[in-house]
Design a protein around this motif. Sequence first.
Motif, PDB file in Angstrom:
ATOM      1  N   UNK B  72     -11.856   0.927  -9.546  1.00  0.00           N
ATOM      2  CA  UNK B  72     -11.252   0.383  -8.306  1.00  0.00           C
ATOM      3  C   UNK B  72      -9.868   0.623  -8.187  1.00  0.00           C
ATOM      4  N   UNK B  73      -9.094   0.488  -9.429  1.00  0.00           N
ATOM      5  CA  UNK B  73      -7.531   0.477  -9.364  1.00  0.00           C
ATOM      6  C   UNK B  73      -7.335   1.992  -8.956  1.00  0.00           C
ATOM      7  N   UNK B 183       5.852   9.146 -12.676  1.00  0.00           N
ATOM      8  CA  UNK B 183       5.917   7.765 -12.413  1.00  0.00           C
ATOM      9  C   UNK B 183       4.849   7.300 -11.402  1.00  0.00           C
ATOM     10  N   UNK B 186       2.101   2.689  -7.180  1.00  0.00           N
ATOM     11  CA  UNK B 186       1.621   1.424  -7.146  1.00  0.00           C
ATOM     12  C   UNK B 186       0.512   1.371  -6.087  1.00  0.00           C
ATOM     13  N   UNK B 187      -0.688   0.791  -6.143  1.00  0.00           N
ATOM     14  CA  UNK B 187      -1.728   1.031  -5.267  1.00  0.00           C
ATOM     15  C   UNK B 187      -1.134   0.368  -3.877  1.00  0.00           C
ATOM     16  N   UNK B 188      -1.444   0.943  -2.953  1.00  0.00           N
ATOM     17  CA  UNK B 188      -0.568   0.261  -1.741  1.00  0.00           C
ATOM     18  C   UNK B 188      -1.729  -0.671  -1.045  1.00  0.00           C
ATOM     19  N   UNK B 189      -1.286  -1.571  -0.191  1.00  0.00           N
ATOM     20  CA  UNK B 189      -2.450  -2.389   0.509  1.00  0.00           C
ATOM     21  C   UNK B 189      -3.286  -1.551   1.157  1.00  0.00           C
ATOM     22  N   UNK B 190      -2.727  -0.481   1.799  1.00  0.00           N
ATOM     23  CA  UNK B 190      -3.827   0.434   2.776  1.00  0.00           C
ATOM     24  C   UNK B 190      -4.826   0.935   1.658  1.00  0.00           C
ATOM     25  N   UNK B 192      -5.614  -0.083  -1.383  1.00  0.00           N
ATOM     26  CA  UNK B 192      -6.740  -1.210  -1.917  1.00  0.00           C
ATOM     27  C   UNK B 192      -7.839  -1.521  -0.848  1.00  0.00           C
ATOM     28  N   UNK B 193      -7.467  -1.516   0.585  1.00  0.00           N
ATOM     29  CA  UNK B 193      -8.567  -1.754   1.388  1.00  0.00           C
ATOM     30  C   UNK B 193      -9.516  -0.536   1.689  1.00  0.00           C
ATOM     31  N   UNK B 196     -12.541  -0.016  -1.331  1.00  0.00           N
ATOM     32  CA  UNK B 196     -13.840  -0.394  -1.549  1.00  0.00           C
ATOM     33  C   UNK B 196     -15.023   0.440  -0.711  1.00  0.00           C
TER      34      UNK B 196
END
Lengths: 328, 259
Positions: B72-73, B183, B186-190, B192-193, B196
């Motif tokens: 998922x990450x 580098x 980071x996973x962004x909010x977008x 992450x959503x 799934x």
Amino acid sequence: MDFALTDDQLALAATVREVLRAHCPPEEVRHGRDRRPAWARLAGVGLFAALVPEEHGGLGLRLADTVPALEETGRAAMPGPVAETVAAAPALLAGEPDSLGGLASGKLPVSVRLGEQVYIPDADLAELLVVESGGRAYALPAGTGLTHQPGVDPVRRLFSLAPSALDAARPLPGGDPRLALRRVTVATAAQLVGAARHLLDTTVAYAGTRRQFGAPIGSFQAVKHRLADVAIAVEFAAPLVYRAALSVDAARPTADRDVSAAKAAAGEAAEQAARTALQVHGAIGYTDELDLRLWLARVWSLAAAYGGTAPHRARLRESILSDPGRWP
Amino acid sequence: MNIVVCVKQVPDTATERKLRSDDNTLDRDAADGVVNELDEYAVEEALRLKEAHGGEVTVLTMGPDKAADTIRKALAMGADKAVHLVDDALHGSDALSTSYAMAQTLKKIGFDLVILGSESTDARTGVLAAMLAERLGVAQLTLANKVEVEGSAVTIQRVTDYGYDKVQGSLPAVISVVEKINEPRYPSFKGIMAAKKKPVQKLGAAEAELAADQIGLGAAWSEVTEAAAAPPRAAGTVVKDEGDGGVKTADFLSSKKFI
């Protein structure tokens, strides 16, 4: 209804935590305030776009979705008007498409003076100020008529605004100051929970290494009990904050009551965490050299923001006692 | 370009790691699982190559059910889809068995480029990339701190003690990367959503067509028969300075042949 936090909400918090751990360590809180540490990075992951509607480049999330992430900003004692920009600004700038775009990109830090708030927090780090006057929202360009006021937290600075500055203010017809105040109060409560968690973790770690009478002080019951009481207070406050966020999102009739319950409980828990942290650390807790003071000051500052514990408790009491459904 | 990134869930290096009492394998339930740090660099490199050359990034992991968090990450960072090789029969696989299982799966799902972190923080063998390349019969370009793809040629800078080697191969190939390469984002909010909604294919040993005698603890070429915690550090000798502290310190250093 399922009240557990979703995987997504926890993942949003995890990414915010990762960013802050790398880019907002205590040295940055102490010395880096003016360059807004981690702000651009968090803008990159989309924190400031969370509550902005999708048609304006935002993510269209609910406040409840951001509660764990906002806790993390409190845990790191992140400098800058974070709660104001994430939670309040999208409701105040709802009728301003250009500003919403700037908000979503993180390039428009916003601070606010809403409700009975006297001072504007971190006004010097904001690009835009929104003040409420007579129930309406007005936008002001940053930097005019501001005077730095002495405050408990050297990082979260408070500013007064000269009344004449309002002459240059522009009305925001689409803004909803009431919703903005509810949201920013909940966001601040979430930050208090995060700060309390940090204080508890730090103090538990200290109690495990500081030795007295031939044993770590954490092995003594009197110390253990104090820390356990803090843990209980924090765990009781956190769900109230989440509940308040859900109520505000759904505009429930109990929203104001739930916001007050959240702010009062989070403020009390955090102040208890601060008091206990100071007590357990002993004299070193007072020193300038130890980072602890940064979190103590933040808790005291946030606990007083957007209504202190006493007024929120009073409002909660009033709401419950006047509810005919409860007291026929 | 069809890029497959191999990621592994490892116990958080910040927590205490333990072996299971029943079979002396790593106790994966005792510690929080995190993405092997070097694999994040591999994911980042895959995403950069995709952004530059187009194509698709598939995440491949082998591990128990909870390794899904690791998938998922990687998907939240921006990978397109994932394959999760999960079967109780794989428990206890050594590096040889793991490379066999992964190679079989890679043949099944197809690839132009396979990217790995140069080692995992738990086993630290650092051999999987080489083993995979051998089993798949493709070029191996390991320990890269820079990767360039042009047409079907892939060039890397391999980190060495004296600087770097320039190594070239042709696709398909296996690459392993070191942490100096980039580098990781980071996973962004977008992201992450969106994660799934991305497809994750679960494969058991049978579906991946793995021979039962080649995988798991039983197929391992070595066995941990016993394990013991490292002895606690002995207390040092305290030298009390009674005006001769310097002499005593010098004597000690001299007895150890430091001076």
